[in-house]
Design an enzyme around this catalytic site. Sequence first.
Site, PDB file in Angstrom:
ATOM      1  N   GLU A 238     -27.130   9.246  21.161  1.00 39.56           N
ATOM      2  CA  GLU A 238     -27.027  10.108  19.977  1.00 39.56           C
ATOM      3  C   GLU A 238     -28.031  11.238  19.950  1.00 39.56           C
ATOM      4  O   GLU A 238     -27.730  12.332  19.478  1.00 39.56           O
ATOM      5  CB  GLU A 238     -27.205   9.277  18.692  1.00 39.56           C
ATOM      6  CG  GLU A 238     -26.026   8.420  18.347  1.00 39.56           C
ATOM      7  CD  GLU A 238     -26.107   7.818  16.961  1.00 39.56           C
ATOM      8  OE1 GLU A 238     -26.904   8.292  16.118  1.00 39.56           O
ATOM      9  OE2 GLU A 238     -25.355   6.861  16.716  1.00 39.56           O
TER      10      GLU A 238
ATOM     11  N   TYR B 160     -25.923  -5.497   4.407  1.00 44.90           N
ATOM     12  CA  TYR B 160     -25.396  -4.651   3.340  1.00 44.90           C
ATOM     13  C   TYR B 160     -23.885  -4.514   3.423  1.00 44.90           C
ATOM     14  O   TYR B 160     -23.269  -4.794   4.458  1.00 44.90           O
ATOM     15  CB  TYR B 160     -26.052  -3.270   3.362  1.00 44.90           C
ATOM     16  CG  TYR B 160     -25.625  -2.377   4.497  1.00 44.90           C
ATOM     17  CD1 TYR B 160     -24.543  -1.523   4.364  1.00 44.90           C
ATOM     18  CD2 TYR B 160     -26.312  -2.369   5.699  1.00 44.90           C
ATOM     19  CE1 TYR B 160     -24.151  -0.689   5.399  1.00 44.90           C
ATOM     20  CE2 TYR B 160     -25.930  -1.539   6.736  1.00 44.90           C
ATOM     21  CZ  TYR B 160     -24.853  -0.703   6.577  1.00 44.90           C
ATOM     22  OH  TYR B 160     -24.459   0.119   7.605  1.00 44.90           O
TER      23      TYR B 160
END
Length: 181
Positions: free
Chosen positions: A89, A105
């Site tokens: 990335e 989450y």
Amino acid sequence: MENCEEYVVIVDEEDKQIGIERKLTVHSKNTPLHRAFSLFLFNSTKELLLQQRAKDKKTWPLVWSNSCCGHPLPDESYTSAVIRRTLYELGIKLNAVEKISDYRYCFSRDGIMENEICPVFVAFYDGSVVPNPKEVQAVKWIKWEDWLKETGKHPNRYSPWCVEETLILAADSKFNRLHVL
């Protein structure tokens, strides 16, 4: 390696593998729980690298977030995944990363759910950043103290996992010892 089709590891609440699914199809309005990671990358002047997610990302396009996020491949450790994905990335070769905290989450936006067991890692790096335009729209460095104020005032400007992970780091004694160096 990143050009071939990627898979994510589907897990139960104890992070035990129960399956494997294609990354491109796993994220939907009912995404199964799977492995991921988040990295907060700092330089020697205690600035945090933020990234704006690329406009073509399936989840949270153009939203600002922490330095790097990704998924371990089947049979890949979290640490190896962080190092691999940061190179892909951001063009950054990391030699070491430090796991600070476990995190889990589930958030939804625009009909797509993220549902992840996502340990939070920290690393340190001084050098150039070469974002992959398929993954990253833009990057910027911000002082940690300014970041804490910014996410406190404007949490909706950032990915929700990044805001929660920021609070976890700020309260963590291990992180605070590392970050003072």
